[in-house]
Design an enzyme around this catalytic site. Structure first.
Site, short mmCIF file in Angstrom:
data_model
loop_
_atom_site.label_atom_id
_atom_site.label_comp_id
_atom_site.label_asym_id
_atom_site.label_seq_id
_atom_site.Cartn_x
_atom_site.Cartn_y
_atom_site.Cartn_z
N THR B 176 7.30 2.77 10.59
CA THR B 176 6.18 3.58 10.06
C THR B 176 4.88 2.98 10.58
O THR B 176 4.46 3.29 11.68
CB THR B 176 6.20 3.64 8.52
OG1 THR B 176 6.21 2.34 7.98
CG2 THR B 176 7.41 4.43 8.03
N LYS B 202 12.48 -2.63 9.60
CA LYS B 202 11.09 -2.17 9.64
C LYS B 202 10.40 -2.73 8.42
O LYS B 202 11.03 -3.00 7.39
CB LYS B 202 11.00 -0.65 9.69
CG LYS B 202 11.54 0.12 8.53
CD LYS B 202 10.63 0.33 7.35
CE LYS B 202 9.27 0.83 7.76
NZ LYS B 202 8.45 1.02 6.51
N THR B 213 13.54 -6.16 0.59
CA THR B 213 12.14 -5.78 0.58
C THR B 213 11.75 -4.78 1.66
O THR B 213 10.57 -4.65 1.95
CB THR B 213 11.27 -7.02 0.76
OG1 THR B 213 11.70 -7.68 1.93
CG2 THR B 213 11.39 -7.92 -0.43
N GLU B 302 1.04 -5.87 7.84
CA GLU B 302 -0.10 -5.00 8.10
C GLU B 302 -1.37 -5.83 8.24
O GLU B 302 -1.80 -6.51 7.31
CB GLU B 302 -0.22 -3.95 6.98
CG GLU B 302 0.85 -2.87 7.15
CD GLU B 302 0.92 -1.88 6.00
OE1 GLU B 302 1.53 -0.83 6.20
OE2 GLU B 302 0.37 -2.16 4.94
N ASN B 435 -4.34 0.33 4.85
CA ASN B 435 -3.85 0.84 3.57
C ASN B 435 -4.85 1.70 2.82
O ASN B 435 -4.48 2.40 1.88
CB ASN B 435 -3.37 -0.32 2.70
CG ASN B 435 -2.03 -0.80 3.18
OD1 ASN B 435 -1.07 -0.06 3.15
ND2 ASN B 435 -1.99 -2.03 3.66
N SER B 440 -3.55 9.69 5.89
CA SER B 440 -4.22 10.68 6.73
C SER B 440 -3.92 10.48 8.21
O SER B 440 -3.28 9.52 8.58
CB SER B 440 -5.72 10.63 6.49
OG SER B 440 -6.17 9.31 6.58
#
Lengths: 440, 440
Positions: B176, B202, B213, B302, B435, B440
C-alpha cells in the site's frame, strides 16, 4: 511559536495565547505568587523561577499526586518525602524552576532539590519542610543551583504579589515549550460561603494518561483538611489531568499539587459524614476546574492544531470507557488523520478494537456506533451504526473537520451506561519539528 | 516517495528500494507466485492482486497468526475459519488484494472474502477451503468485488510463475504505502537436506507490537506438520513481527501465514521428541528469516529515516525485557529525538521508567545503564552507568547519530540474564505528511 514574556509588559505572540490567557482574574485570599528569570534558561531573559506562597496566618493543607515513572526526578522524590512526613499539613509554599528537570541527576540532584526547599523556607521564615519543589525541562543535567538559590530570595522578597500580573508571571515561569502560560481562576459558593480557586499548569510535551501528567498546582481559600484534599485531588486528577494526552509519553517529573489555606473562612471540610454534602460540592467544583485547566494543556499540545474530545458512552465500566477513549486519543494514525482533516473513521474503530479492556464484552463490533459531534450545535454526523458503516457525506465531514474543536462520540451499546471523556490533540508537522530539536 | 512498478519493467524509484529489493532469489520448490493490477487501486496501473500457489502434488501444511483487534476484517474472519476447519492441512493458495482492507464492511464484506476464496479454489481446481484470503488498504469501504473476481482467473491462469520477477510482482501487489516490495529468500540445510524459504510482507503503517502486525507470508519446501508449523510460526513471530513498531497502531487486518509443501523431500518434522533436533534447527532458521523480513518493514516505516534496534539486557524475564524495549521503541519523544539526531537519552530513560513490567524489581534506576552502539564496529558511547549520567561527548554522539542504523543497549543489571531485541524507526515530518493525507 515560542513565547517570551518580558518582565513588565505581557505580550502574547501566539493567537492561542490571545484566546486562552485571561486578561484578569479573581484570586483566592491569602496567597501571593510571582516569577523571575534567575538564569536557568539560556536566553538570559525568559522567566524560569516561580514561587507561590500562603500568607494566611494558619498552616495550609496540601495534597499531591506524582508520576509513577520509575525514574522519578529529584524534586519529585523530595516533595514526596515532605508530603509523607508532614501528612500534608503546614505546606505553605511551592517553588518551581523551568528549563532543567533535575531528573537523573544523582545524589547532587537530590541535594539541589533539598537546598531549594531549605532556602525557600528560610527566606520566607517558615518552618523546615514547608515547601514543595518542582522542576521541568531537560533531563540529565544538574541544575545551575547557584543561580536558583540566589534567585529565590530575590523572587521571595521583591517579586511576589497578589495581582493578576503576579499570577501570570508565576504561570509563565513554569513554562518550557508551552506557547502560552496556563492560568484559570474561578469563584464558587458552598451554602453561603464564597470561595476562590486559582490554578496554574504547564504541559506541551510528555503528556500522557494514567497519572499526574505534568506540572500543575491549584490553590484555594476554602478550608479543607489534608486527607479530604488528597482524596478530592485524586478524584479530580483522574478525570482531568489523567484524561488528556498529547503524545503518550509520561514524564519523570509529573506533579500536581493542591493547597487550601482556609483564608475565606467557613467550617473545615473533612472526611466525615457530617461534611458529605459540602465535600461533594467542592469535589465537583475542583473536578470541573481541573478539567478546565487540563484542557489548556491539550490546547497547547506541541504543534496541536485541533482540540478533540473523545466521549465513550454506554460502557460496562468507567475504567473500560476510559481505556477505549485513551486508546483512540493516543493513536498516531487517528491523530495524523485529524491533522489532515481526514474523516478516516476506520482508524477510530481500529483503536477501539485494540484498546486494553478488562471485560471481554466491553467492545462488541455489532453494537458499536461512532459519530462526529460538531461543537457549533449543528447536526452530528453518524459514521458507524451498530457496527455497520453509514454512507458518509464526505463534504459534511470535511466541513466539520475544518473546525478547531470536535467531539467524537463512541456509543458502545452495552447497556452498562457508564461513560468517560478524554481530551487529545492532533499530531502535526510542528510536533515533529519541536521535538526533533528541543535541546538546541 | 510512493513507488509504482510497471508490469514489465521493475523500476526502483527510491534509494531504499535499490538497497533492499533483491535482484535475484532462490525459491522453494513447488510454488508459483504473481501479481496484477485488477482495478482496486485507483491509478489504474499499480499491482493490487497477488496470488501464491502450491503446485506440488501433496497437500501443504499451513499455519497463521491473526490480529487480536476486536474489529477483525472480513478476510481475517474467513481465513481464521478456514484454518480452524482444515486444521492447517491442505491450504494450497493465498490470495491478497491491496488498496482496500475489506474491514468494517458488514455482511457484504464477509461474502466478498468468501467469494475470493471460492473463485481461487475453483480456477485452480482445488478442494473448497484450500485458499487463505487477505486484504490491506483503506477501512470501511466495500471491495470492488467484480474487478477482483474477474482478476483472479486472469492472474491464476496467465500471470503466475516461479521466476524472480513473478515473486517480485507478488510482493509488489500486496503493497500500500510501502515504498518498496519486501521479499527475502534463503537456503539452509538440516542434516543432509537442503531447504529454501521465500517470504513476502507489506507494512509501512499500523505497525505495532504484541501480535501479527501486518500482512506477510512465508513458504518453504521443507516438510513440516501443521501443528509443528503453527508452534514454530508463533515462536518466530513473537521475536520478529511482534518485536517491531512503526507507530504503535495495531491493524484490523494483521495476518502472517506460513506454508510448507515438503517438495524438497526429507522426513516430516513433527511435534514429537524424535524430531526435536530438526525441529529446533528449522525453528531457528525460520525465526532468523522472520526477523530479516520484519526488519524490512521497519526500514520502510512510513517516513522513516532511521533504523534502530533496542536491545534490553540482563532482565529478570524475556517478557519484561521486551516490554521495556517496546516502551522505548514506541515513545514519540524518543522517535522524534532520533529523527532530530539528538542524543536526548533522558527520553530513553523516561520510557524505560513507564514501561509496563510485571516484576517490581525489573527496573532499578541505580542499576540501569544505557549506551549507543554504532553498527560500524567503532567504540560504543556510554550515556548512563548504574543510574548516573556519564559526561557525554556530544560531538561523538552526533557523529553516531548521523548513521542510518543505531543500536541502543539498555543493561538492566538485575542479574536475571534475559534479553530481548526490538526494532523501530524514527518519527519524521514525512510520517505526518503520509498519514495526514492517506486516503486522497
Amino acid at each position: 511559536m515560542k513565547q517570551t514574556l518580558a518582565r513588565t509588559s505581557i505580550r502574547y505572540l501566539s493567537d492561542k495565547a490571545a484566546r486562552f490567557v485571561p486578561q484578569s482574574g479573581v484570586y483566592p485570599k491569602g496567597f501571593v505568587a510571582g516569577g523571575i528569570h534567575c538564569g536557568v534558561k539560556k536566553d538570559g531573559k525568559s522567566l524560569d523561577l516561580a514561587l507561590l506562597h500562603n500568607t494566611f496566618g494558619k498552616d495550609a493543607s496540601a495534597a499531591a499526586v506524582f508520576t509513577t515513572n520509575k525514574f522519578k526526578a529529584a524534586p519529585v522524590q523530595v516533595s514526596q518525602r515532605i508530603i509523607k512526613e508532614t501528612k500534608g499539613s503546614g505546606i505553605n509554599s511551592i517553588v518551581v524552576n523551568s528549563g532543567n528537570a533535575n531528573a537523573v541527576t544523582g545524589a547532587q540532584g537530590i541535594k539541589d532539590a533539598e537546598d531549594m526547599v531549605i532556602v525557600t523556607d528560610s527566606v520566607l521564615e517558615s518552618k523546615p519542610s514547608s515547601t514543595l519543589v518542582m522542576s521541568t525541562g531537560v533531563i540529565g543535567n544538574n541544575l545551575p543551583i547557584d543561580s536558583i538559590l540566589s534567585g529565590i530570595p530575590k523572587l521571595a522578597l521583591s517579586h511576589l504579589g497578589d495581582k493578576h500580573e503576579n499570577w501570570i508571571e508565576c504561570a509563565q515561569a513554569i513554562c518550557t515549550t508551552d506557547t502560552f502560560p496556563k492560568l484559570v481562576t474561578k469563584q464558587f459558593q458552598i451554602n453561603s460561603d464564597t470561595y476562590t480557586l486559582a490554578g496554574l499548569c504547564k504541559g506541551a510535551g510528555m503528556i500522557c494518561p494514567n497519572m499526574a501528567t505534568l506540572l500543575g498546582f491549584f490553590v484555594t481559600d476554602a478550608p479543607v483538611s489534608p486527607s479530604a484534599l488528597q482524596q478530592i485531588l485524586k478524584y479530580a486528577v483522574d478525570r482531568s489531568f489523567n484524561s488528556i494526552t498529547v503524545d503518550g509519553d509520561m514524564s519523570t517529573n509529573d506533579t500536581i499539587v493542591a493547597i487550601a489555606n482556609g483564608a475565606a473562612g467557613g467550617e473545615l471540610i473533612e472526611l466525615n459524614s457530617s461534611c458529605a454534602e459540602r465535600y461533594a460540592a467542592i469535589q465537583k467544583e475542583i473536578t470541573d476546574f481541573a478539567q478546565q485547566l487540563a484542557q489548556l494543556v491539550v490546547r497547547d499540545g506541541e504543534g496541536a492544531t485541533k482540540f478533540i474530545k473523545i466521549r465513550v458512552k454506554d460502557s460496562l465500566s468507567y475504567k473500560d470507557a476510559k481505556s477505549i477513549a485513551s486508546s483512540v486519543a493516543n493513536s498516531s494514525l487517528f491523530k495524523t488523520a485529524m491533522y489532515g482533516k481526514d474523516a478516516n473513521w476506520g482508524r477510530i474503530l481500529c483503536a477501539i478494537g485494540y484498546a486494553n479492556v478488562s471485560n471481554g464484552n466491553s467492545v462488541i463490533p455489532s453494537k458499536t456506533s461512532v459519530k462526529f459531534v460538531p461543537v457549533d450545535g449543528s447536526e452530528s454526523l453518524q459514521l458507524l451504526k451498530n457496527g455497520e458503516p453509514e454512507k458518509v457525506d464526505e463534504e459534511r465531514a470535511s466541513q466539520i473537520l475544518e473546525d478547531e474543536d470536535l467531539v467524537i462520540e463512541i456509543d458502545l451499546g452495552t447497556g452498562g451506561g457508564q461513560s468517560a471523556d478524554f481530551w487529545t490533540c492532533d499530531l502535526s508537522h510542528e510536533y515533529v519539528t519541536i521535538n526533533g530539536d528541543y535541546r538546541s
